[in-house]
Scaffold this motif. Structure first.
Motif, PDB file in Angstrom:
ATOM      1  N   SER A 120       0.840  -1.192   0.000  1.00  0.00           N
ATOM      2  CA  SER A 120       0.000   0.000   0.000  1.00  0.00           C
ATOM      3  C   SER A 120       0.881   1.251   0.000  1.00  0.00           C
ATOM      4  O   SER A 120       2.019   1.218   0.469  1.00  0.00           O
ATOM      5  CB  SER A 120      -0.863  -0.037   1.269  1.00  0.00           C
ATOM      6  N   SER A 121       0.327   2.359  -0.512  1.00  0.00           N
ATOM      7  CA  SER A 121       1.067   3.634  -0.476  1.00  0.00           C
ATOM      8  C   SER A 121       1.380   4.014   0.969  1.00  0.00           C
ATOM      9  O   SER A 121       2.396   4.660   1.246  1.00  0.00           O
ATOM     10  CB  SER A 121       0.250   4.738  -1.149  1.00  0.00           C
ATOM     11  N   ALA A 122       0.524   3.595   1.889  1.00  0.00           N
ATOM     12  CA  ALA A 122       0.742   3.918   3.304  1.00  0.00           C
ATOM     13  C   ALA A 122       2.023   3.249   3.822  1.00  0.00           C
ATOM     14  O   ALA A 122       2.724   3.812   4.666  1.00  0.00           O
ATOM     15  CB  ALA A 122      -0.457   3.466   4.133  1.00  0.00           C
ATOM     16  N   THR A 145      -8.621   3.510  -9.671  1.00  0.00           N
ATOM     17  CA  THR A 145      -8.782   2.776  -8.421  1.00  0.00           C
ATOM     18  C   THR A 145      -7.611   3.013  -7.476  1.00  0.00           C
ATOM     19  O   THR A 145      -7.770   3.048  -6.266  1.00  0.00           O
ATOM     20  CB  THR A 145      -8.801   1.252  -8.706  1.00  0.00           C
ATOM     21  N   THR A 146      -6.425   3.113  -8.055  1.00  0.00           N
ATOM     22  CA  THR A 146      -5.196   3.160  -7.273  1.00  0.00           C
ATOM     23  C   THR A 146      -4.731   4.595  -7.049  1.00  0.00           C
ATOM     24  O   THR A 146      -3.877   4.853  -6.196  1.00  0.00           O
ATOM     25  CB  THR A 146      -4.108   2.345  -8.007  1.00  0.00           C
ATOM     26  N   PRO A 148      -6.499   7.380  -5.866  1.00  0.00           N
ATOM     27  CA  PRO A 148      -6.848   8.034  -4.590  1.00  0.00           C
ATOM     28  C   PRO A 148      -5.933   7.630  -3.431  1.00  0.00           C
ATOM     29  O   PRO A 148      -5.525   8.516  -2.666  1.00  0.00           O
ATOM     30  CB  PRO A 148      -8.303   7.605  -4.353  1.00  0.00           C
ATOM     31  N   PRO A 149      -5.549   6.354  -3.299  1.00  0.00           N
ATOM     32  CA  PRO A 149      -4.606   6.027  -2.221  1.00  0.00           C
ATOM     33  C   PRO A 149      -3.280   6.779  -2.345  1.00  0.00           C
ATOM     34  O   PRO A 149      -2.684   7.161  -1.335  1.00  0.00           O
ATOM     35  CB  PRO A 149      -4.391   4.513  -2.383  1.00  0.00           C
ATOM     36  N   VAL A 152      -3.854  10.273  -1.032  1.00  0.00           N
ATOM     37  CA  VAL A 152      -3.887  10.288   0.438  1.00  0.00           C
ATOM     38  C   VAL A 152      -2.466  10.303   0.992  1.00  0.00           C
ATOM     39  O   VAL A 152      -2.148  11.079   1.904  1.00  0.00           O
ATOM     40  CB  VAL A 152      -4.664   9.059   0.983  1.00  0.00           C
ATOM     41  N   ALA A 153      -1.593   9.472   0.415  1.00  0.00           N
ATOM     42  CA  ALA A 153      -0.213   9.398   0.913  1.00  0.00           C
ATOM     43  C   ALA A 153       0.494  10.750   0.763  1.00  0.00           C
ATOM     44  O   ALA A 153       1.204  11.195   1.669  1.00  0.00           O
ATOM     45  CB  ALA A 153       0.559   8.302   0.171  1.00  0.00           C
ATOM     46  N   ALA A 268     -13.209  10.668  -2.829  1.00  0.00           N
ATOM     47  CA  ALA A 268     -11.968  10.239  -3.484  1.00  0.00           C
ATOM     48  C   ALA A 268     -11.686  11.111  -4.707  1.00  0.00           C
ATOM     49  O   ALA A 268     -10.544  11.521  -4.947  1.00  0.00           O
ATOM     50  CB  ALA A 268     -12.070   8.770  -3.878  1.00  0.00           C
TER      51      ALA A 268
ATOM     52  N   MET B   1      -3.287  -6.896  -9.812  1.00  0.00           N
ATOM     53  CA  MET B   1      -3.158  -5.457  -9.560  1.00  0.00           C
ATOM     54  C   MET B   1      -4.517  -4.834  -9.262  1.00  0.00           C
ATOM     55  O   MET B   1      -4.661  -4.013  -8.372  1.00  0.00           O
ATOM     56  CB  MET B   1      -2.559  -4.804 -10.809  1.00  0.00           C
ATOM     57  N   ALA B  31      -9.668   6.502   4.811  1.00  0.00           N
ATOM     58  CA  ALA B  31      -9.501   7.895   4.383  1.00  0.00           C
ATOM     59  C   ALA B  31     -10.362   8.257   3.175  1.00  0.00           C
ATOM     60  O   ALA B  31     -10.641   9.423   2.937  1.00  0.00           O
ATOM     61  CB  ALA B  31      -8.030   8.165   4.075  1.00  0.00           C
ATOM     62  N   LEU B  32     -10.775   7.248   2.392  1.00  0.00           N
ATOM     63  CA  LEU B  32     -11.500   7.556   1.153  1.00  0.00           C
ATOM     64  C   LEU B  32     -13.014   7.398   1.278  1.00  0.00           C
ATOM     65  O   LEU B  32     -13.735   7.656   0.312  1.00  0.00           O
ATOM     66  CB  LEU B  32     -10.997   6.654   0.015  1.00  0.00           C
ATOM     67  N   HIS B  45      -8.910  -2.210  -1.587  1.00  0.00           N
ATOM     68  CA  HIS B  45      -7.899  -2.258  -2.648  1.00  0.00           C
ATOM     69  C   HIS B  45      -6.639  -1.572  -2.130  1.00  0.00           C
ATOM     70  O   HIS B  45      -6.732  -0.477  -1.574  1.00  0.00           O
ATOM     71  CB  HIS B  45      -8.453  -1.543  -3.888  1.00  0.00           C
ATOM     72  N   VAL B  46      -5.491  -2.185  -2.309  1.00  0.00           N
ATOM     73  CA  VAL B  46      -4.188  -1.697  -1.824  1.00  0.00           C
ATOM     74  C   VAL B  46      -4.263  -1.010  -0.449  1.00  0.00           C
ATOM     75  O   VAL B  46      -3.706   0.064  -0.238  1.00  0.00           O
ATOM     76  CB  VAL B  46      -3.472  -0.770  -2.848  1.00  0.00           C
ATOM     77  N   GLY B  47      -4.982  -1.662   0.480  1.00  0.00           N
ATOM     78  CA  GLY B  47      -4.991  -1.168   1.854  1.00  0.00           C
ATOM     79  C   GLY B  47      -5.982  -0.047   2.138  1.00  0.00           C
ATOM     80  O   GLY B  47      -5.975   0.520   3.226  1.00  0.00           O
ATOM     81  N   TYR B  48      -6.811   0.282   1.178  1.00  0.00           N
ATOM     82  CA  TYR B  48      -7.800   1.339   1.372  1.00  0.00           C
ATOM     83  C   TYR B  48      -9.209   0.820   1.058  1.00  0.00           C
ATOM     84  O   TYR B  48      -9.392   0.077   0.088  1.00  0.00           O
ATOM     85  CB  TYR B  48      -7.531   2.519   0.434  1.00  0.00           C
ATOM     86  N   LEU B  50     -12.455   1.374  -0.716  1.00  0.00           N
ATOM     87  CA  LEU B  50     -12.802   2.238  -1.848  1.00  0.00           C
ATOM     88  C   LEU B  50     -14.247   2.700  -1.770  1.00  0.00           C
ATOM     89  O   LEU B  50     -14.595   3.785  -2.200  1.00  0.00           O
ATOM     90  CB  LEU B  50     -12.643   1.481  -3.176  1.00  0.00           C
TER      91      LEU B  50
END
Ligand code: SF4
Lengths: 375, 86
Positions: A120-122, A145-146, A148-149, A152-153, A268, B1, B31-32, B45-48, B50
């Motif tokens: 994760s970006s986190a 999809t990817t 917004p994360p 946030v970071a 988002a 992915m 956060a989202l 998805h990837v720790g968040y 959605l």
């Protein structure tokens, strides 16, 4: 698992398959593109094509984020790690993507690059926090999809005043890729199969909503059905597309109503708009340069932009000339039409973008469909 | 992915939710998304997270699949009946 297993039920699949056969007009052919790698994977993995009548053909689109990442971008990440000495954090999917000079991120790691796989970006942010003496760069790839994360970071890094965190932004946009497939100059070069409709992305649409596709339905007279990534979702979407085509309709319908609304995730979207802006153009592997199809970090967040912080410029790298990915992504050719398929080009040693991730058309066909060719 | 899973929220602490994936517990960011409560389902998805998953819509979709299958079955029966009569 709940909300997954029910959507893979064999009896329901048989019922949907029967309904598709009854709905499809035997006197015509239907060509539908599933945009997303997630759909391509479900279709190959569960043999959905085998449950369809002969007149219905699925074309695998370019919606696999790893596959469309151009070699030049991976080269930048490698240079950051090897030449600039940064700690490069990346999603696992990009590690094996072949780059220039016979390298990949994996091989660059073996040569001593500090390359770390994150989930994760986190996680990348945490690595920057705990290693204040190192410059940490997050290699940000993926569709809506990817994105917004990543936003946030960057916002969190700003709030924390982190001076050693930045992002190599390679985020791309779904709607521009669909337009490109419908009207790029290559369409003239290769000709194009008539596309009768699209299966719209599942998870991308949870963010952007169903509204952005209304343009395609109206402007190009193409039906769009947004569908989940399970096999039954895909089959239901195919049935809905056939019914639209038969009725001469072209509207946006939403099969994935359990997670997608017309407006999408506005929170988002606002975060993404605050942190990113459109690039005038971005190169996609397999699609060439697509106008207004990628994002970059806004000036307000320039300190977190690895492209401004480090001396790495993008240098385009041509794909192997024998690779047919461009034609495959547009549905003009099939993976088995490529001379390199399964011989020179395999998932262990991919030559072109469609073989890179298991969601790519060539890789999916190599893994699940190859033996069917001989029958 | 593009993998993203529907997961059940079992605990919330500020912007972090604990989810349960087949018995495995994992922390993800909220956060989202707004208004997530314990025992809601979210797509991760990837720790968040959605978005929230709407269980009623999921039931409706499954009921629709069953209904379509039933209709297709009935139509197939009618067609065989029609063939047998002729
Ligand atoms: S098999 Fe390999 S070289 Fe051929 S089109 Fe697919 S990715 Fe390109």
């Amino acid at each position: 698992m709940k909300y997954i297993d029910e959507f893979r039920d064999g009896d329901l699949a048989a019922g949907l398959s029967a309904a598709i056969r009854q709905a499809a007009d035997p006197g015509r052919r239907y060509h539908f593109m599933e945009f997303c790698g997630g759909h391509t994977h479900a279709i190959s993995r569960y043999g959905v094509s085998d449950l369809l009548p002969d007149g219905v053909r699925m074309i695998h689109g370019p919606g696999c984020p790893v596959c469309v990442l151009p070699v030049g971008r991976v080269d930048m990440a490698i240079r950051l790690a090897l030449d600039c000495g940064v700690t490069l954090c990346t999603y696992g999917d990009t590690l094996r993507v072949p780059a220039s000079d016979g390298l990949s991120l994996m091989k660059a790691k073996a040569r001593g690059g500090d390359i770390r796989m994150v989930y994760s970006s986190a996680d990348a942010l945490k690595i920057a926090q705990t290693n204040p003496a190192k410059q940490v760069v997050f290699f940000a790839i993926g569709f809506e999809t990817t994105t917004p994360p990543t936003a946030v970071a960057i916002k969190q890094a700003q709030a924390l005043g982190l001076a050693n965190f930045s992002v190599l932004c390679c985020h791309v946009l779904t709607p521009s890729a669909i337009s490109n497939i419908l009207e790029s100059p290559e369409v003239r070069q290769w000709g194009t199969v008539p596309l009768d409709g699209f299966i719209g992305p599942a998870h991308v649409s949870t963010i952007i909503g169903s509204r952005p596709y209304e343009f395609f339905a109206e402007e190009y007279r193409k039906p769009v059905v947004i569908a989940g990534f399970e096999p039954l979702d895909v089959m239901q979407a195919i049935l809905m597309l056939i019914r639209q085509v038969n009725a001469g309709r072209a509207v946006v319908e939403n099969e994935f109503s359990r997670a997608v609304t017309r407006d999408g995730n506005v929170k988002a979207q606002n975060l993404v708009a605050e942190v990113f802006e459109l690039r005038r153009q971005f190169e996609w592997r397999g699609l060439n340069v697509v106008p207004y199809s990628g994002l970059r970090i806004r000036r307000e967040f320039a300190g977190f932009d690895a492209e401004r912080r480090f001396p790495v410029d993008y240098v385009p790298v041509a794909d192997n000339r024998a690779c047919e990915c461009g034609a495959i992504l547009r549905g003009v050719r099939k993976p088995q039409d490529c001379k390199l398929f399964g011989t020179v080009c395999t998932p262990e040693n991919p030559v072109g973008s469609c073989m890179v991730s298991s969601e790519g058309a060539c890789a999916a066909h190599y893994t699940y469909g190859r033996y069917r060719d001989f029958q | 992915m593009c993998l993203a899973l529907p997961c059940k929220v079992v605990a919330i602490d500020g912007d972090t939710a604990t989810i349960d994936v087949s018995g495995m517990k994992k922390d993800v960011s909220l956060a989202l998304v707004d208004d997530v409560a314990v025992s809601d389902w979210v797509i991760v998805h990837v720790g968040y997270a959605l978005t929230k998953l709407d269980p009623e819509e999921a039931e409706r979709t499954l009921a629709l699949f069953a209904e379509i299958g039933r209709e297709a079955g009935e139509q197939a029966m009618q067609e065989t009946d029609a063939r047998e009569i002729h």
